[in-house]
Enzyme design. Sequence first.
Site, PDB file in Angstrom:
ATOM      1  N   GLY A 122       0.835  -1.205   0.000  1.00  0.00           N
ATOM      2  CA  GLY A 122       0.000   0.000   0.000  1.00  0.00           C
ATOM      3  C   GLY A 122       0.871   1.257   0.000  1.00  0.00           C
ATOM      4  CB  ILE A 144       4.658  -9.354  10.108  1.00  0.00           C
ATOM      5  CG1 ILE A 144       3.137  -9.219   9.997  1.00  0.00           C
ATOM      6  CG2 ILE A 144       5.246  -8.355  11.054  1.00  0.00           C
ATOM      7  CD1 ILE A 144       2.419  -9.689  11.261  1.00  0.00           C
ATOM      8  CG  ASP A 145       0.917 -10.329   6.288  1.00  0.00           C
ATOM      9  OD1 ASP A 145       1.046 -10.633   7.488  1.00  0.00           O
ATOM     10  OD2 ASP A 145      -0.100  -9.784   5.837  1.00  0.00           O
ATOM     11  CD  GLU A 240      -4.913 -11.596   9.475  1.00  0.00           C
ATOM     12  OE1 GLU A 240      -5.420 -11.099  10.480  1.00  0.00           O
ATOM     13  OE2 GLU A 240      -4.076 -11.002   8.763  1.00  0.00           O
ATOM     14  NE  ARG A 284     -11.115 -24.103  26.903  1.00  0.00           N
ATOM     15  CZ  ARG A 284     -12.039 -25.045  27.107  1.00  0.00           C
ATOM     16  NH1 ARG A 284     -12.630 -25.633  26.073  1.00  0.00           N
ATOM     17  NH2 ARG A 284     -12.363 -25.404  28.335  1.00  0.00           N
ATOM     18  NE  ARG A 293       1.245  -4.638  12.822  1.00  0.00           N
ATOM     19  CZ  ARG A 293       0.037  -4.210  12.419  1.00  0.00           C
ATOM     20  NH1 ARG A 293      -0.679  -4.955  11.602  1.00  0.00           N
ATOM     21  NH2 ARG A 293      -0.419  -3.048  12.800  1.00  0.00           N
TER      22      ARG A 293
HETATM   23  O1  F6P Z   1      -0.335  -6.566   6.652  1.00  0.00           O
HETATM   24  C1  F6P Z   1       0.083  -7.014   7.868  1.00  0.00           C
HETATM   25  C2  F6P Z   1      -1.042  -7.354   8.776  1.00  0.00           C
HETATM   26  O2  F6P Z   1      -0.391  -7.826   9.884  1.00  0.00           O
HETATM   27  C3  F6P Z   1      -2.073  -8.351   8.242  1.00  0.00           C
HETATM   28  O3  F6P Z   1      -1.687  -9.694   8.331  1.00  0.00           O
HETATM   29  C4  F6P Z   1      -3.266  -8.012   9.099  1.00  0.00           C
HETATM   30  O4  F6P Z   1      -4.479  -8.395   8.484  1.00  0.00           O
HETATM   31  C5  F6P Z   1      -3.164  -6.554   9.208  1.00  0.00           C
HETATM   32  O5  F6P Z   1      -1.801  -6.228   9.171  1.00  0.00           O
HETATM   33  C6  F6P Z   1      -3.806  -5.979  10.450  1.00  0.00           C
HETATM   34  O6  F6P Z   1      -3.575  -4.614  10.521  1.00  0.00           O
HETATM   35  P1  F6P Z   1      -4.236  -3.618  11.562  1.00  0.00           P
HETATM   36  O7  F6P Z   1      -4.853  -4.390  12.671  1.00  0.00           O
HETATM   37  O8  F6P Z   1      -3.109  -2.761  12.031  1.00  0.00           O
HETATM   38  O9  F6P Z   1      -5.220  -2.840  10.783  1.00  0.00           O
END
Ligand code: F6P
Length: 368
Positions: A122, A144-145, A240, A284, A293
Amino acid sequence: MPDPKEIKNIGILTGGGDCPGLNAVIRGVVRAAVNLHGWTVTGILDGFDGLIDAKARNITSKDVRGLQARGGTILGTSNRGNPLHYPVEGKNGIVYKDVTGKIITNIKKLGIDVLIAVGGDGTMKITQALFEKGVPVMGVPKTIDNDLKATEVTFGFNSAVSVATEALDRLHTTAESHHRILVLEVMGRDSGWIALEAGVAGGADVILIPEIPFDVGTVCGHMSERRRTGSRFSIVVVAEGAFPEDGGKMYEKEPGADGSPGRLGGIGHWVAGQIGLCTGAETRTAVLGHMQRGGTPTTYDRILATRFGVEAINHIALGYYGHMVCLKGNKIVCKKIKQAIKEIKHVDPSGQLVKTAEALGITMGRPD
Ligand code: F6P
């Protein structure tokens, strides 16, 4: 574009979600700019927001002392509000405008000769747009991705995987004590690198990633088979952004009509619920979230981030603008941002690491 001999001052901002290693980049940039070229550095606050409002401060060599070990970013960041499509108050409510003109005026006002933007895809798209409007820029990739194709690795990833692996180690002991199935939801919007690497390192039994839509029946079958053959607990790691083959991604907050990405969340609980229903086992869920992060960068990330920072300055001194530093082999090279952001780096569903996981007996949830 300026002759590198005429550069006096570098601007730096951190954009998008934070990650461990951003401060090490800032330190590398400042130290190399000052020590190698006698340039000054202006730190822009809160990502591109700081350029819209001209919020910045001078950063000296002293200001970055010891910063390599500190998580987050001393400059602040923002992953909301794209200057190309920025919400402003209009007569009839919010309207979206391109505010890059304001940014360019402020870059000049702040005396910035070259702008370094540290961020993910971005941030790089905005940086490229500024370059196309005549701003000399240099990109430094972070996420981190680990989903930027142009660079073999982004800093922050190694730290995130280490946190996720430690979490899996911890979940193992409690799962084993209670004979439960424990599901760990990790980050990974469109790519499952964190889930895959942490899952292999942390001995997961199931790894679910966005690149391989999963079949709940396969996951349940694997859990039941483990129970039948005497394994009284199991560990599942789910990105996620993973989703069942007959469904879509799960959101805590749906993507907005204005193009905002939405907030993923919920897949971990959903998977645990499904496993509980079909196996009868006690389940769980743990959601690791922003733990991945935050905090101190690993040694690997400190070094990579520092090298990116220093090499960003070295490449600016050679007259590279509109480029992004990247790791290739063991070298830091430069690629045009325009090319570098073309493709996302996905996990290859038939790649070596996925096959390694499957060879260990881990299921990726592929339909049988
Ligand atoms: O792009 C990195 C990331 O960690 C994604 O894996 C996650 O969906 C997103 O950032 C979450 O970002 P935030 O909670 O800061 O909006």
